[in-house]
Every structure is written in C-alpha cells, then in structure tokens.
Design an enzyme around this catalytic site. Structure first.
Site, mmCIF file in Angstrom:
data_model
loop_
_atom_site.group_PDB
_atom_site.id
_atom_site.type_symbol
_atom_site.label_atom_id
_atom_site.label_comp_id
_atom_site.label_asym_id
_atom_site.label_seq_id
_atom_site.Cartn_x
_atom_site.Cartn_y
_atom_site.Cartn_z
ATOM 1 N N ASP A 30 0.817 -1.209 0.000
ATOM 2 C CA ASP A 30 0.000 0.000 0.000
ATOM 3 C C ASP A 30 0.854 1.264 0.000
ATOM 4 O O ASP A 30 0.558 2.231 -0.703
ATOM 5 C CB ASP A 30 -0.926 0.019 1.215
ATOM 6 C CG ASP A 30 -1.984 -1.065 1.179
ATOM 7 O OD1 ASP A 30 -2.170 -1.672 0.102
ATOM 8 O OD2 ASP A 30 -2.609 -1.309 2.220
ATOM 9 N N GLY A 31 1.905 1.282 0.792
ATOM 10 C CA GLY A 31 2.775 2.457 0.867
ATOM 11 C C GLY A 31 3.448 2.763 -0.454
ATOM 12 O O GLY A 31 3.626 3.929 -0.817
ATOM 13 N N ARG A 47 3.003 6.291 -2.518
ATOM 14 C CA ARG A 47 4.125 7.163 -2.862
ATOM 15 C C ARG A 47 4.085 7.620 -4.317
ATOM 16 O O ARG A 47 4.620 8.666 -4.651
ATOM 17 C CB ARG A 47 5.455 6.464 -2.564
ATOM 18 C CG ARG A 47 5.815 6.500 -1.089
ATOM 19 C CD ARG A 47 7.228 6.010 -0.832
ATOM 20 N NE ARG A 47 7.410 4.578 -1.020
ATOM 21 C CZ ARG A 47 7.075 3.644 -0.145
ATOM 22 N NH1 ARG A 47 6.512 3.961 0.998
ATOM 23 N NH2 ARG A 47 7.303 2.373 -0.404
#
Length: 80
Positions: free
Chosen positions: A63-64, A68
């Site tokens: 998810d990160g 980003r």
C-alpha cells in the site's frame, strides 16, 4: 504502450518479481521505464517522480508503495 515500474525493495521477492516483469516485457516487445531508485539494479530508461511519461504504472510492493506514486500518476491520469 509504455510501462512504468516502481518497486519497493524492502519487500521480500521484490528484486525477483521486478526482474521477471522486465524479462516478460522485453520478450513481448513492450517498452518500459524504471523509477530512478532501480537504475543501479536494472538497465533501461529512468524516470523520477517529477518527470515521467508512461501509459500505465506497475507498482511492486504494498500500500505504501502505491501511495508514494499515486499523486504523480493521478496528475497525468496514468492508471496504476
């Protein structure tokens, strides 16, 4: 079609999956570009968050990783 590749190498198997993805794109004659964080690991055109041009973005991580890059892709209407 041109594929952008954005990988989080803190994830297990990230290098192997990215390597297989690039091999598959090459075998099928699909153009690709790599985020600048990949330039020391793979050969190919390099892009930055601020400067890229592709038709679709592949993110490899979690998810990160998506979070980003999503703002930059949204500004150019590029699907992830």
């Amino acid at each position: 079609m041109k594929v952008g590749i954005y990988t989080n190498f803190n994830k297990p198997q990230a290098f192997n999956v990215t390597s297989h993805l690039i091999d598959s794109l090459k075998k099928n004659g699909i153009e690709y570009c790599l985020h600048e964080s990949l330039k020391d690991k793979f050969e190919g055109e390099v892009f930055s968050h601020e400067n890229f041009n592709c038709d679709i973005m592949f993110t490899l991580g979690g998810d990160g990783t998506i979070l980003r890059i999503v703002r930059h892709c949204a500004q150019k209407n590029i699907p992830i």
